[in-house]
Design a protein around this motif. Structure first.
Motif, short mmCIF file in Angstrom:
data_model
loop_
_atom_site.label_atom_id
_atom_site.label_comp_id
_atom_site.label_asym_id
_atom_site.label_seq_id
_atom_site.Cartn_x
_atom_site.Cartn_y
_atom_site.Cartn_z
N ARG A 1 -2.49 3.77 -8.17
CA ARG A 1 -3.91 3.53 -8.48
C ARG A 1 -4.04 2.70 -9.76
O ARG A 1 -4.87 1.79 -9.85
CB ARG A 1 -4.64 4.86 -8.64
CG ARG A 1 -4.87 5.57 -7.32
CD ARG A 1 -5.25 7.02 -7.56
NE ARG A 1 -5.56 7.71 -6.31
CZ ARG A 1 -5.47 9.03 -6.15
NH1 ARG A 1 -5.07 9.81 -7.15
NH2 ARG A 1 -5.76 9.57 -4.99
N ALA B 1 -6.38 -6.00 5.39
CA ALA B 1 -6.24 -6.06 3.94
C ALA B 1 -5.02 -6.89 3.52
O ALA B 1 -4.73 -6.98 2.32
CB ALA B 1 -6.11 -4.63 3.39
N PRO C 1 -3.47 -0.07 -3.11
CA PRO C 1 -4.28 0.88 -2.35
C PRO C 1 -3.49 2.12 -1.93
O PRO C 1 -2.30 2.02 -1.60
CB PRO C 1 -4.71 0.09 -1.10
CG PRO C 1 -4.41 -1.33 -1.38
CD PRO C 1 -3.36 -1.38 -2.45
N VAL C 2 -4.15 3.25 -1.98
CA VAL C 2 -3.56 4.51 -1.51
C VAL C 2 -4.34 4.95 -0.28
O VAL C 2 -5.57 5.07 -0.32
CB VAL C 2 -3.65 5.60 -2.60
CG1 VAL C 2 -3.01 6.90 -2.12
CG2 VAL C 2 -2.96 5.12 -3.90
N LEU C 3 -3.63 5.13 0.84
CA LEU C 3 -4.25 5.59 2.08
C LEU C 3 -3.68 6.97 2.41
O LEU C 3 -2.52 7.27 2.10
CB LEU C 3 -3.95 4.63 3.24
CG LEU C 3 -4.51 3.21 3.12
CD1 LEU C 3 -3.54 2.30 2.40
CD2 LEU C 3 -4.82 2.63 4.50
N GLU D 1 -11.00 5.72 -1.03
CA GLU D 1 -9.66 5.56 -0.44
C GLU D 1 -9.74 5.87 1.06
O GLU D 1 -10.45 6.78 1.48
CB GLU D 1 -8.65 6.46 -1.14
CG GLU D 1 -8.35 5.98 -2.56
CD GLU D 1 -7.33 6.82 -3.32
OE1 GLU D 1 -6.85 6.34 -4.36
OE2 GLU D 1 -7.02 7.96 -2.90
N SER D 2 -8.96 5.11 1.83
CA SER D 2 -9.01 5.27 3.29
C SER D 2 -8.34 6.56 3.72
O SER D 2 -7.24 6.90 3.26
CB SER D 2 -8.32 4.09 3.97
OG SER D 2 -9.04 2.91 3.74
N ILE E 1 -1.88 -6.25 4.10
CA ILE E 1 -0.76 -5.39 3.68
C ILE E 1 0.44 -5.61 4.60
O ILE E 1 0.32 -5.53 5.83
CB ILE E 1 -1.17 -3.89 3.74
CG1 ILE E 1 -2.40 -3.62 2.87
CG2 ILE E 1 0.02 -3.00 3.36
CD1 ILE E 1 -2.23 -3.86 1.41
N ALA F 1 0.86 -1.19 0.00
CA ALA F 1 0.00 0.00 0.00
C ALA F 1 0.89 1.23 0.00
O ALA F 1 2.04 1.19 0.46
CB ALA F 1 -0.92 0.02 1.22
N GLY G 1 -3.49 -0.89 -9.08
CA GLY G 1 -4.36 -1.49 -8.07
C GLY G 1 -3.77 -1.56 -6.67
O GLY G 1 -4.29 -2.28 -5.82
#
Ligand code: TIU
Length: 229
Positions: A62, A148, A67-69, A125-126, A150, A20, A65
């Motif tokens: 992105r 998730a 994830p961007v937090l 996105e978180s 991660i 991530a 794929g």
């Protein structure tokens, strides 16, 4: 499957499915005049160097794929979560919760607390609201990441030696593999930026490894000929 990224002190392998990108505190309060960063006596323009590399890295992650937090430093409007020690280190008349040009300084929901327009999270996105410098302290970040699956974290944002560094150290202690793209970080102090990055990669990579946005993008296969250098 893993991707291998050129880094200091040595190349790092990341599994995209377990990776991530964690973007630290790219908020108006730190990057724009009239907010918390300026209230502490800083030249906030110095942080802008990180915006373009960060934007490219976010876009590339992105696209593949990953994830961007996003984190935000800030406090409840009633200031119940500001301890006296944090307030004591603010300038008189410009403490957390005092009114400024972007609303109440470092308070959730105020204009200054928001993300800068250039790096706004996408829907879904978180966003992690944190009261401290480290993103793991008094937040559910660790729960989100472990749920998730991660294990590998790319950490960037502002400022290099404060919230990025604290979060890198917290992540390292919790067993995450940490990679920091140095050009996606910035500090109000050139020397602290340089030394902050050096401290991460020194001693064989005591807290993690340091690389660049382009090295990550290239390794993930995201940069095409003609893109920004
Ligand atoms: N003052 C400073 O350099 N940083 C902070 O207070 N917070 C973050 O780094 N986000």
């Amino acid at each position: 499957m893993t991707v291998t990224i050129d880094a200091e002190p040595a190349a790092v392998s990341l599994d995209p499915a377990r990776s991530a990108l964690l973007v630290i505190d790219m908020q108006r309060d730190f990057l724009e005049p009239g907010g918390f960063g300026e209230s502490l006596g800083n030249n906030v323009a110095k942080l802008r160097a990180a915006i373009a590399p960060c934007a490219r890295l976010m876009q590339a992650m992105r696209a593949v794929g990953v994830p961007v937090l996003h984190t935000r430093e800030g406090h409840r409007p009633g200031l119940e979560d500001v301890h006296p020690e944090k307030q004591a280190r603010c300038a008189p008349g410009r403490k957390i919760g005092d009114s400024g040009p972007m609303g109440r300084i470092l308070v959730r929901g105020e204009a200054g607390h928001d993300f800068i327009a250039e790096l706004y999270p996408l829907p879904g996105e978180s966003v992690i609201d944190k009261p401290g410098k480290g993103a793991f302290y008094a937040t559910d970040l660790d729960l989100l990441l472990r749920s998730a699956g991660i294990e590998h974290l790319i950490i960037c944002g502002v400022t290099t030696e404060v919230c990025v560094h604290t979060t890198v150290r917290e992540a390292n202690d919790r067993g995450y593999r940490v990679l920091v793209p140095g050009d996606c970080c910035a500090s109000y102090f050139d020397e602290f930026h340089r030394v902050g990055l050096a401290m991460i990669s020194a001693q064989g990579g005591i807290f993690g490894a340091v690389t660049t946005a382009n090295a990550i993008i290239d390794a993930f296969g995201g940069r095409q000929n003609g893109d920004d250098a």
